[in-house]
Scaffold this active site. Structure first.
Site, PDB file in Angstrom:
ATOM      1  CB  CYS A  31      -0.901  -0.052   1.231  1.00 51.93           C
ATOM      2  SG  CYS A  31      -1.723   1.489   1.654  1.00 51.93           S
ATOM      3  CB  CYS A  34       0.393   1.647   4.099  1.00 49.75           C
ATOM      4  SG  CYS A  34      -1.348   1.186   4.019  1.00 49.75           S
TER       5      CYS A  34
END
Length: 102
Positions: A31, A34
């Site tokens: 991600c 993230c």
């Protein structure tokens, strides 16, 4: 303080049983947002000994993701006294992450 790896096995002890506020970062290695938030979460863990900081890898802990309705990542949850107090979804600047704790 270091960042704890939170699993379904240690969640109750580290998060619900904590006498300090707990910041939990739901993330995954693939991600992009993230990866932007992760260093900020690490900094907060180093700068704020008055809180507990943990990360949940959603790929490895799908039960915790389902339990808290995590549909998008990163999702950051703040627990106080064993109760969910704040939720933020998506990449945020450090100031907004810190504001979740107040």
């Amino acid at each position: 303080m270091s960042v704890h790896t939170i699993t379904k096995e240690n969640f109750d002890q580290l998060v619900l049983g904590s006498d300090k506020p707990v910041l939990v970062d739901f993330w995954a290695p693939w991600c992009g947002p993230c990866r932007m938030v992760s260093p900020l979460v690490d900094e907060i863990a180093q700068e704020r000994p008055d809180i507990v900081v943990g990360k949940v890898n959603v790929d490895e802990q799908p039960e915790l993701s389902m339990q808290f309705g995590v549909m998008s990542i990163p999702t950051l949850l703040v627990f106080k006294n064993g109760q969910l107090a704040q939720t933020a979804v998506g990449a945020r600047p450090k100031e907004e992450l810190l504001a979740l704790l107040d």
